[in-house]
Design an enzyme around this catalytic site. Structure first.
Site, PDB file in Angstrom:
ATOM      1  N   LYS A  62       1.409  -3.150   6.329  1.00  0.00           N
ATOM      2  CA  LYS A  62       1.921  -3.056   4.963  1.00  0.00           C
ATOM      3  C   LYS A  62       3.405  -2.648   4.950  1.00  0.00           C
ATOM      4  O   LYS A  62       4.160  -3.066   4.067  1.00  0.00           O
ATOM      5  CB  LYS A  62       1.071  -2.090   4.144  1.00  0.00           C
ATOM      6  CG  LYS A  62      -0.356  -2.583   3.904  1.00  0.00           C
ATOM      7  CD  LYS A  62      -0.365  -3.928   3.177  1.00  0.00           C
ATOM      8  CE  LYS A  62      -1.771  -4.363   2.809  1.00  0.00           C
ATOM      9  NZ  LYS A  62      -1.786  -5.632   2.035  1.00  0.00           N
ATOM     10  N   SER A  90       0.853  -1.190   0.000  1.00  0.00           N
ATOM     11  CA  SER A  90       0.000   0.000   0.000  1.00  0.00           C
ATOM     12  C   SER A  90       0.887   1.237   0.000  1.00  0.00           C
ATOM     13  O   SER A  90       2.025   1.199   0.489  1.00  0.00           O
ATOM     14  CB  SER A  90      -0.885   0.004   1.250  1.00  0.00           C
ATOM     15  OG  SER A  90      -1.496   1.269   1.451  1.00  0.00           O
TER      16      SER A  90
END
Length: 236
Positions: free
Chosen positions: A165, A138
């Site tokens: 992430k 992300s």
């Protein structure tokens, strides 16, 4: 024939990635926690349905045994993910409200799940002539972006999802170093309209899946240990 497995692929980015890789001639295992949804999705695409819950070690091992028995694996796309901090009211659980349980549930899927899948499928990938791993990350994983005042990422108040992430980015780098014969990369698909964000994203799954598909198709001399989106390399 290239064989690919995509986790969390019965809808959203995983489904669109599967569709496009099937069109590229891949044999695609469409992995899903829900057997019925996975089977229906696979039938629509001409893919192979396989049950796989990344939070369940037995489920992951069973899937790896099935894929091994049916011929092996060349490409693994770690797409399954959750955002436990996104509330039903389209709000975000910030640092002041974050609990260990939210953090644990987030990491169980987004981080530990990726490691479970990698551990189970690495023996198959190591037997491939051109093994590839794509980890769906992300833009919120970027410490540079999140710490830069005025950037959209800086304004995001959540902790668990971006932390998970960022961990995926570290996993990507360390596995790429450990297995230099593989192409292992992290990708940022962008803020895409999916069930995960209650379709609040700003782009379609067709747009978001582009970078996932591109990195799934890299050859043996392609990049590895990178973090990219459609525009190029992202800052860690």
């Amino acid at each position: 024939m290239t064989t690919t497995l995509i986790t969390g692929a019965n809808k959203g980015l995983g489904f669109e990635t599967a569709r496009r890789l099937v069109a590229q001639g891949h044999t695609v295992y469409l992995a899903s926690r829900d057997a019925g949804r996975g089977r229906r999705a696979a039938e629509r695409l001409g893919a192979r349905a396989i049950g796989l819950d990344v939070t369940d070690e037995a489920s992951v091992q069973a899937a790896a045994t099935t894929v091994a028995a049916e011929g092996g694996l060349d490409v693994l796309v770690n797409n399954a993910g959750v955002a436990e901090e996104w509330t039903d009211e389209n709000g975000v659980i910030g640092a002041g409200e974050l609990t260990g349980d939210v953090m644990l549930r987030t990491f169980d899927t987004n981080v530990f799940g990726v490691v479970r899948v990698l551990h189970a499928f690495l023996p198959l990938l190591r037997r491939s002539a051109a093994p590839v791993v794509v980890n769906v990350s992300s833009g919120l994983a970027s410490l540079t972006r999140v710490s830069t005042p005025g950037s959209p990422a800086h304004a995001y108040p959540g902790v668990a999802y971006p932390a998970s992430k960022t961990a995926i980015n570290m996993i990507t780098v360390q596995y790429a170093k450990a297995f230099p014969g593989m192409r292992i990369n992290a990708v940022e698909p962008g803020y895409t309209k999916t069930d995960l964000n209650r379709h609040s994203g700003v782009q379609s799954v067709e747009q978001g899946a582009g970078i996932i598909v591109r990195m799934a198709l890299v050859g043996p001399t392609g990049p590895t240990g990178t973090y990219t989106d459609e525009t190029g390399t992202l800052p860690w």
